[in-house]
Design a protein around this motif. Structure first.
Motif, mmCIF file in Angstrom:
data_model
loop_
_atom_site.group_PDB
_atom_site.id
_atom_site.type_symbol
_atom_site.label_atom_id
_atom_site.label_comp_id
_atom_site.label_asym_id
_atom_site.label_seq_id
_atom_site.Cartn_x
_atom_site.Cartn_y
_atom_site.Cartn_z
ATOM 1 N N ALA A 16 0.832 -1.213 0.000
ATOM 2 C CA ALA A 16 0.000 0.000 0.000
ATOM 3 C C ALA A 16 0.865 1.262 0.000
ATOM 4 N N LEU A 17 1.892 1.292 0.844
ATOM 5 C CA LEU A 17 2.787 2.450 0.878
ATOM 6 C C LEU A 17 3.537 2.602 -0.439
ATOM 7 N N TYR A 18 3.978 1.507 -0.996
ATOM 8 C CA TYR A 18 4.721 1.510 -2.256
ATOM 9 C C TYR A 18 3.853 2.078 -3.383
ATOM 10 N N GLY A 19 2.596 1.675 -3.412
ATOM 11 C CA GLY A 19 1.697 2.135 -4.467
ATOM 12 C C GLY A 19 1.239 3.583 -4.300
ATOM 13 N N ALA A 20 1.193 4.051 -3.062
ATOM 14 C CA ALA A 20 0.619 5.371 -2.799
ATOM 15 C C ALA A 20 1.634 6.507 -2.736
ATOM 16 N N PHE A 21 2.884 6.232 -2.384
ATOM 17 C CA PHE A 21 3.823 7.320 -2.110
ATOM 18 C C PHE A 21 5.131 7.148 -2.890
ATOM 19 N N ALA A 22 5.405 8.095 -3.762
ATOM 20 C CA ALA A 22 6.586 8.042 -4.615
ATOM 21 C C ALA A 22 7.880 8.037 -3.799
ATOM 22 N N GLU A 23 7.945 8.787 -2.705
ATOM 23 C CA GLU A 23 9.161 8.838 -1.892
ATOM 24 C C GLU A 23 9.454 7.466 -1.276
ATOM 25 N N PHE A 24 8.435 6.813 -0.765
ATOM 26 C CA PHE A 24 8.606 5.463 -0.223
ATOM 27 C C PHE A 24 9.078 4.517 -1.325
ATOM 28 N N ARG A 25 8.423 4.600 -2.491
ATOM 29 C CA ARG A 25 8.750 3.728 -3.620
ATOM 30 C C ARG A 25 10.202 3.929 -4.071
ATOM 31 N N LEU A 43 14.233 -8.945 -4.109
ATOM 32 C CA LEU A 43 13.542 -8.697 -2.844
ATOM 33 C C LEU A 43 12.093 -8.260 -3.069
ATOM 34 N N ALA A 44 11.865 -7.373 -4.019
ATOM 35 C CA ALA A 44 10.501 -6.894 -4.282
ATOM 36 C C ALA A 44 9.586 -8.041 -4.709
ATOM 37 N N ALA A 45 10.109 -8.997 -5.459
ATOM 38 C CA ALA A 45 9.294 -10.141 -5.897
ATOM 39 C C ALA A 45 8.832 -10.964 -4.703
ATOM 40 N N VAL A 46 9.655 -11.029 -3.674
ATOM 41 C CA VAL A 46 9.299 -11.787 -2.476
ATOM 42 C C VAL A 46 8.319 -10.988 -1.616
ATOM 43 N N VAL A 47 8.622 -9.703 -1.401
ATOM 44 C CA VAL A 47 7.760 -8.865 -0.556
ATOM 45 C C VAL A 47 6.379 -8.685 -1.180
ATOM 46 N N PHE A 48 6.327 -8.519 -2.492
ATOM 47 C CA PHE A 48 5.061 -8.247 -3.166
ATOM 48 C C PHE A 48 4.447 -9.477 -3.833
ATOM 49 N N ALA A 49 4.923 -10.656 -3.475
ATOM 50 C CA ALA A 49 4.368 -11.894 -4.033
ATOM 51 C C ALA A 49 2.924 -12.071 -3.575
ATOM 52 N N PRO A 50 2.090 -12.709 -4.413
ATOM 53 C CA PRO A 50 0.721 -13.005 -3.966
ATOM 54 C C PRO A 50 0.770 -13.782 -2.658
ATOM 55 N N GLN A 51 -0.164 -13.490 -1.772
ATOM 56 C CA GLN A 51 -0.168 -14.065 -0.425
ATOM 57 C C GLN A 51 -0.084 -15.584 -0.426
ATOM 58 N N ASP A 52 -0.728 -16.235 -1.361
ATOM 59 C CA ASP A 52 -0.710 -17.689 -1.405
ATOM 60 C C ASP A 52 0.290 -18.224 -2.431
ATOM 61 N N GLY A 53 1.125 -17.338 -2.962
ATOM 62 C CA GLY A 53 2.114 -17.733 -3.957
ATOM 63 C C GLY A 53 3.331 -18.395 -3.333
ATOM 64 N N VAL A 54 4.111 -19.066 -4.172
ATOM 65 C CA VAL A 54 5.296 -19.785 -3.725
ATOM 66 C C VAL A 54 6.330 -18.824 -3.143
ATOM 67 N N ASP A 55 6.547 -17.694 -3.800
ATOM 68 C CA ASP A 55 7.575 -16.751 -3.351
ATOM 69 C C ASP A 55 7.233 -16.075 -2.026
ATOM 70 N N ALA A 56 5.958 -15.998 -1.678
ATOM 71 C CA ALA A 56 5.560 -15.343 -0.423
ATOM 72 C C ALA A 56 6.166 -16.051 0.785
ATOM 73 N N GLY A 57 6.312 -17.348 0.710
ATOM 74 C CA GLY A 57 6.898 -18.110 1.808
ATOM 75 C C GLY A 57 8.368 -17.797 2.050
ATOM 76 N N LEU A 58 9.036 -17.257 1.038
ATOM 77 C CA LEU A 58 10.445 -16.917 1.186
ATOM 78 C C LEU A 58 10.667 -15.786 2.192
#
Length: 179
Positions: A16-25, A43-58
């Motif tokens: 949510a912060l990443y999508g809403a605020f350019a400075e955070f992004r 890192l972004a692929a892991v943090v923003f992975a779908p909640q039930d996706g394989v990468d989310a567990g990383l």
């Protein structure tokens, strides 16, 4: 500013912060560019992975969890500074938060901080955290140590509870506040 070591990044908040605020992004992306040179997946692929996706567990793996928390904390601080919400007079941290504190204080470089986080080297060594020692070496003579002391290795609060601990920290006394 206190940078804690856990429990970790809540991906929904970071997204949510990443999508809403350019400075955070911008800041989060800068952290990820450095981290991606050391991590097996972006890192972004892991943090923003779908909640039930394989990468989310990383995100439960220590190197991803610590690095994601560091990136999130630094990006959030930059956002708050952009908003002029706070002026940081002092920093403190433990674990990954200690690296964030050292980085924003200017005594730990970004690459060195990420190397420590990804490699899993003990962030605590004899004489305090690496970030704490670097802060002192950089001329910061007042460093708040937030780690458990020798008699309190399990991190339990003092007998007076959290209010007593807060008062000790504010007054700069007690085993939990080393200046």
């Amino acid at each position: 500013m206190l940078f804690p070591s856990g429990p970790g990044v809540r991906p929904v908040v970071a997204r949510a912060l990443y999508g809403a605020f350019a400075e955070f992004r911008r800041e989060f992306d800068a952290m990820c560019r450095v981290a991606d040179r050391r991590l097996p997946l972006p890192l972004a692929a892991v943090v923003f992975a779908p909640q039930d996706g394989v990468d989310a567990g990383l995100l439960h793996r220590p190197e991803f969890r610590r690095t994601a928390l560091f990136a999130y904390q630094v990006a959030l601080l930059r956002l708050w500074r952009e908003w002029d919400v706070l002026r940081v007079a002092a920093v403190a941290g433990e674990g990954a938060g200690g690296c964030a504190a050292g980085y924003v204080a200017g005594v730990l470089g970004l690459d060195e901080a990420v190397r420590l986080l990804v490699s899993g080297h003990r962030l605590f060594e004899h004489g305090g955290t690496r970030a704490e020692r670097l802060l002192r070496a950089g001329g910061h003579d007042r460093v708040l140590c937030c780690a458990p002391d020798q008699e309190n290795r399990h991190g339990t609060a003092p007998a007076e509870g959290i209010r007593g601990l807060r008062q000790e920290l504010l007054e700069g006394r007690g085993p939990h506040a080393r200046w």
